[in-house]
Design a protein around this motif. Sequence first.
Motif, PDB file in Angstrom:
ATOM      1  N   GLU A 172     -30.219  51.495  20.165  1.00 35.21           N
ATOM      2  CA  GLU A 172     -30.854  52.811  20.300  1.00 35.21           C
ATOM      3  C   GLU A 172     -32.313  52.707  20.727  1.00 35.21           C
ATOM      4  O   GLU A 172     -33.015  53.715  20.775  1.00 35.21           O
ATOM      5  CB  GLU A 172     -30.741  53.557  18.974  1.00 35.21           C
ATOM      6  N   ARG A 173     -32.773  51.504  21.002  1.00 35.99           N
ATOM      7  CA  ARG A 173     -34.123  51.218  21.495  1.00 35.99           C
ATOM      8  C   ARG A 173     -35.211  51.632  20.508  1.00 35.99           C
ATOM      9  O   ARG A 173     -36.339  51.962  20.905  1.00 35.99           O
ATOM     10  CB  ARG A 173     -34.359  51.886  22.862  1.00 35.99           C
ATOM     11  N   ARG A 174     -34.885  51.567  19.253  1.00 41.85           N
ATOM     12  CA  ARG A 174     -35.883  51.837  18.218  1.00 41.85           C
ATOM     13  C   ARG A 174     -36.395  50.492  17.699  1.00 41.85           C
ATOM     14  O   ARG A 174     -36.144  50.088  16.572  1.00 41.85           O
ATOM     15  CB  ARG A 174     -35.268  52.680  17.105  1.00 41.85           C
ATOM     16  N   TYR A 175     -37.135  49.831  18.574  1.00 42.56           N
ATOM     17  CA  TYR A 175     -37.527  48.445  18.324  1.00 42.56           C
ATOM     18  C   TYR A 175     -38.523  48.308  17.176  1.00 42.56           C
ATOM     19  O   TYR A 175     -38.462  47.336  16.423  1.00 42.56           O
ATOM     20  CB  TYR A 175     -38.106  47.841  19.599  1.00 42.56           C
ATOM     21  N   LEU A 176     -39.435  49.248  17.034  1.00 40.42           N
ATOM     22  CA  LEU A 176     -40.409  49.158  15.952  1.00 40.42           C
ATOM     23  C   LEU A 176     -39.729  49.304  14.594  1.00 40.42           C
ATOM     24  O   LEU A 176     -40.081  48.602  13.638  1.00 40.42           O
ATOM     25  CB  LEU A 176     -41.491  50.225  16.134  1.00 40.42           C
ATOM     26  N   TRP A 177     -38.770  50.213  14.497  1.00 37.95           N
ATOM     27  CA  TRP A 177     -38.027  50.381  13.255  1.00 37.95           C
ATOM     28  C   TRP A 177     -37.199  49.136  12.929  1.00 37.95           C
ATOM     29  O   TRP A 177     -36.917  48.854  11.759  1.00 37.95           O
ATOM     30  CB  TRP A 177     -37.117  51.602  13.341  1.00 37.95           C
ATOM     31  N   ALA A 178     -36.794  48.406  13.952  1.00 33.57           N
ATOM     32  CA  ALA A 178     -35.960  47.224  13.729  1.00 33.57           C
ATOM     33  C   ALA A 178     -36.743  46.059  13.134  1.00 33.57           C
ATOM     34  O   ALA A 178     -36.135  45.158  12.534  1.00 33.57           O
ATOM     35  CB  ALA A 178     -35.314  46.793  15.047  1.00 33.57           C
ATOM     36  N   MET A 179     -38.059  46.042  13.286  1.00 35.83           N
ATOM     37  CA  MET A 179     -38.837  44.886  12.847  1.00 35.83           C
ATOM     38  C   MET A 179     -38.682  44.572  11.360  1.00 35.83           C
ATOM     39  O   MET A 179     -38.357  43.431  10.998  1.00 35.83           O
ATOM     40  CB  MET A 179     -40.311  45.091  13.213  1.00 35.83           C
ATOM     41  N   PRO A 180     -38.900  45.535  10.438  1.00 32.73           N
ATOM     42  CA  PRO A 180     -38.724  45.174   9.018  1.00 32.73           C
ATOM     43  C   PRO A 180     -37.283  44.813   8.675  1.00 32.73           C
ATOM     44  O   PRO A 180     -37.045  43.976   7.790  1.00 32.73           O
ATOM     45  CB  PRO A 180     -39.174  46.442   8.275  1.00 32.73           C
ATOM     46  N   VAL A 181     -36.325  45.416   9.365  1.00 34.54           N
ATOM     47  CA  VAL A 181     -34.923  45.090   9.119  1.00 34.54           C
ATOM     48  C   VAL A 181     -34.646  43.641   9.497  1.00 34.54           C
ATOM     49  O   VAL A 181     -33.947  42.915   8.781  1.00 34.54           O
ATOM     50  CB  VAL A 181     -34.000  46.050   9.895  1.00 34.54           C
ATOM     51  N   VAL A 182     -35.206  43.207  10.616  1.00 34.68           N
ATOM     52  CA  VAL A 182     -34.994  41.825  11.062  1.00 34.68           C
ATOM     53  C   VAL A 182     -35.627  40.835  10.087  1.00 34.68           C
ATOM     54  O   VAL A 182     -35.038  39.780   9.787  1.00 34.68           O
ATOM     55  CB  VAL A 182     -35.567  41.637  12.483  1.00 34.68           C
ATOM     56  N   VAL A 183     -36.793  41.160   9.561  1.00 39.35           N
ATOM     57  CA  VAL A 183     -37.433  40.266   8.596  1.00 39.35           C
ATOM     58  C   VAL A 183     -36.542  40.094   7.367  1.00 39.35           C
ATOM     59  O   VAL A 183     -36.325  38.966   6.890  1.00 39.35           O
ATOM     60  CB  VAL A 183     -38.812  40.816   8.188  1.00 39.35           C
ATOM     61  N   LEU A 184     -35.999  41.196   6.856  1.00 43.32           N
ATOM     62  CA  LEU A 184     -35.109  41.120   5.696  1.00 43.32           C
ATOM     63  C   LEU A 184     -33.825  40.370   6.037  1.00 43.32           C
ATOM     64  O   LEU A 184     -33.315  39.588   5.227  1.00 43.32           O
ATOM     65  CB  LEU A 184     -34.783  42.523   5.195  1.00 43.32           C
ATOM     66  N   MET A 185     -33.294  40.616   7.231  1.00 44.92           N
ATOM     67  CA  MET A 185     -32.080  39.923   7.653  1.00 44.92           C
ATOM     68  C   MET A 185     -32.291  38.413   7.658  1.00 44.92           C
ATOM     69  O   MET A 185     -31.415  37.647   7.236  1.00 44.92           O
ATOM     70  CB  MET A 185     -31.662  40.398   9.042  1.00 44.92           C
ATOM     71  N   CYS A 186     -33.448  37.978   8.138  1.00 43.27           N
ATOM     72  CA  CYS A 186     -33.735  36.545   8.215  1.00 43.27           C
ATOM     73  C   CYS A 186     -33.933  35.921   6.842  1.00 43.27           C
ATOM     74  O   CYS A 186     -33.959  34.690   6.728  1.00 43.27           O
ATOM     75  CB  CYS A 186     -34.975  36.307   9.080  1.00 43.27           C
ATOM     76  N   LEU A 187     -34.082  36.743   5.803  1.00 39.26           N
ATOM     77  CA  LEU A 187     -34.203  36.234   4.435  1.00 39.26           C
ATOM     78  C   LEU A 187     -32.907  36.393   3.656  1.00 39.26           C
ATOM     79  O   LEU A 187     -32.883  36.163   2.444  1.00 39.26           O
ATOM     80  CB  LEU A 187     -35.351  36.961   3.705  1.00 39.26           C
ATOM     81  N   SER A 188     -31.838  36.811   4.331  1.00 39.76           N
ATOM     82  CA  SER A 188     -30.555  36.987   3.647  1.00 39.76           C
ATOM     83  C   SER A 188     -29.568  35.873   3.960  1.00 39.76           C
ATOM     84  O   SER A 188     -28.858  35.394   3.070  1.00 39.76           O
ATOM     85  CB  SER A 188     -29.935  38.340   4.016  1.00 39.76           C
ATOM     86  N   ARG A 189     -29.500  35.474   5.228  1.00 40.14           N
ATOM     87  CA  ARG A 189     -28.636  34.369   5.652  1.00 40.14           C
ATOM     88  C   ARG A 189     -29.193  33.801   6.952  1.00 40.14           C
ATOM     89  O   ARG A 189     -29.992  34.458   7.630  1.00 40.14           O
ATOM     90  CB  ARG A 189     -27.187  34.844   5.840  1.00 40.14           C
ATOM     91  N   PRO A 190     -28.767  32.593   7.357  1.00 39.76           N
ATOM     92  CA  PRO A 190     -29.342  31.983   8.559  1.00 39.76           C
ATOM     93  C   PRO A 190     -28.794  32.569   9.859  1.00 39.76           C
ATOM     94  O   PRO A 190     -28.092  31.901  10.625  1.00 39.76           O
ATOM     95  CB  PRO A 190     -28.963  30.501   8.409  1.00 39.76           C
ATOM     96  N   THR A 191     -29.099  33.834  10.118  1.00 41.13           N
ATOM     97  CA  THR A 191     -28.751  34.462  11.393  1.00 41.13           C
ATOM     98  C   THR A 191     -29.995  34.751  12.233  1.00 41.13           C
ATOM     99  O   THR A 191     -29.890  35.356  13.299  1.00 41.13           O
ATOM    100  CB  THR A 191     -27.984  35.783  11.158  1.00 41.13           C
ATOM    101  N   GLY A 192     -31.153  34.313  11.773  1.00 48.53           N
ATOM    102  CA  GLY A 192     -32.389  34.620  12.471  1.00 48.53           C
ATOM    103  C   GLY A 192     -32.539  33.907  13.802  1.00 48.53           C
ATOM    104  O   GLY A 192     -33.005  34.496  14.777  1.00 48.53           O
TER     105      GLY A 192
END
Length: 413
Positions: A172-192
């Motif tokens: 949906e091209r909401r890249y700024l909103w995706a930033m905190p989600v990506v940080v949390l994702m990278c702390l949940s499992r090795p998909t970063g």
Amino acid sequence: MARWPWWTQVAGLYIAARLVSACIFMAAALHQGVNPWFPAKPDYWNFINIWDARWYAEALQTGYPVLLPTDGAGTVQENTWAFYPLFPILGRVLSGLTGTGPAWSLTAIAMVSGLGAALVAYRIFRHRASHRTALWGTVFLATFPVAAVLQVPYAESLNLLLLGSALLLVMERRYLWAMPVVVLMCLSRPTGVPFAAMMGLLFLYRLWQRFTEQRLKTQQPAKPDLATQHVPTQHRDGVAVHSNAQLWSLGGLTAVSGISALLWPAIAWAVTGDPGAYTKTETAWRGDDLVPFKPWFDAGIMLFGPNLGVLAPFVFVAAFTLLMMSRPVVALGTELRLWCCCYMGYLLVFLHPQTSTFRMLLPLFPLALSAALLSRSRAYRGAVVVMFFLLQIVWIVWLWAWAQLPGGGDYPP
């Protein structure tokens, strides 16, 4: 259910799938014999809190070691640094708020996260298909042979929720909103790492689209025919070209993804003082050092012999490439196809293929929509669901339930 809101339909189908999986777990528990954790024939809650669930519970209760445990030769032994911190941290918070034990807290988080992941997956699928097809794709995800892991105290469901949310925001091209989600994702499992690779390639692709669009715009005649006038807001493939602001946001998300992918190994380094703390811990389960690609050739030789085994990884890559070029997969769009390619590439480089590999295929969940797009036949779609549930029985009985091998231990799920 057709008259219900979409989220009610998705939730109802997902909960029904988890109830079927629970029945399979309970039936398998009746046949569970002697094992390292509890007496034979355990109840449901004890049965699902084994394997890596015990490691997450240990991380919740005792945290992560400052000194890496080693044997007499100085080789790092198995420890909690292999298990990313977000899941046990959330479990600790929930346990503190409710006064419940680690097993209940982690199970509750896993089950709620799994439901959230199904809702997000439907939203993603809805961008590429009709309601009915998107719903079938979500059903395929909920009934996948290893989908039972979404209701046990593993971090898969939490990671799937965050990964799906990040992919949805990128689509949906909401890249700024995706930033905190990506940080949390990278702390949940090795998909970063694969996500950062996907974002880098996507940024280059969108930049190329913008460049070609601008070049075509400058090459237009001074008075073009109105019937054939080039529309500057659309690329030749029909996708809207990114604006300057969107490109800057996409570039920022790419940078955040790259930094976040290295965040947990960096934390392990900072706490233990060992720059290889995370990788040494991960490879402790393998029994040898990490050598990119080599484990796939070793597995091929073990399964198919010294000649065909060397060719097996190349055949697998060729088959996956053909899959990515098939019409149902092309229909997923650029972002989802790119994610599947980058994630599979990550597995080929770093994964040690063994029985846990089946569980690690869950992040390829966009392919569930491709399976639904393959045919609109109710017979086909129903047969897939039945086959998936039968394979869930195989996965739970073969891998989740403990049955000691002749040489000791058992295959991990």
